[in-house]
Write a protein that holds these residues in place. Structure first.
Motif: not given
Length: 185
Positions: A23-30, A72-73, A95-101
């Motif tokens: 899944k691409e990083p996406s802007n959300t409310l969070h 990932p964002q 950051l590891d989780r973000a990089e994995a995703l």
């Protein structure tokens, strides 16, 4: 059809599914809220204001990891929040989780990690200059935890471990430092 043709066809059909799974990083409310709070924290003139904004960013980020765990964002921003708070182990995990995703985040997270490494390493050096070996050891360990691309913190940590009579730990730290040096050369 040759024997390898079904395998090639199977791989070709599987590739789009694998690409879609990421899944691409996406802007959300969070993510928008975390970005806002991070910006407020970085621009805060008073330490209490910074701490308050970072706490809000952390709370929103943790909620984001529950509600949008495959974005990932969320993880990348959460890693930055933890870096700002000085919690390098949590930052490393996020950051590891973000990089994995989203492996492309590695390009952005590497300089963030190295900057945190420099800060922790310098804290270790200052602690050594003050003859506070426990604080130095903790600082060098934080540096090692966040970034594994430089050997200096490992060498300093190994020296402290050796001086404390921890030969096995010192040998392991020296080995890791040598691996970094050999990999860089």
């Amino acid at each position: 059809m040759t024997r390898s043709a079904p395998m090639v066809l199977g791989l070709a059909l599987a590739m789009p599914a694998a690409a879609q799974a990421q899944k691409e990083p996406s802007n959300t409310l969070h993510t928008r809220s975390m970005t806002l709070y991070l910006t407020e924290a970085r621009n805060a003139a008073h330490p209490d204001d910074k701490a308050s904004s970072l706490q809000k960013a952390l709370e929103v980020g943790l909620e984001g990891t529950q509600k949008d765990a495959d974005n990932p964002q969320v993880w990348f921003l959460l890693g930055q929040v933890h870096l700002e708070k000085g919690n390098l182990i949590a930052a490393d995990s996020a950051l590891d989780r973000a990089e994995a995703l989203w492996p492309e985040y590695r390009q952005e997270s590497t300089p963030l990690r190295e900057t945190a490494w420099v800060t922790a390493y310098n804290q270790g050096v200052h602690a050594l200059q003050s003859d506070d070996h426990a604080a130095a050891r903790a600082a060098f360990q934080r540096a090692v935890d966040i970034f594994d691309g430089r050997p200096e913190a490992l060498i300093s940590l190994a020296q402290l471990q050796a001086n404390a009579g921890e030969a096995a730990a010192a040998a392991q730290s020296y080995r890791k430092a040598l691996e970094i040096v050999r990999g860089a050369g």
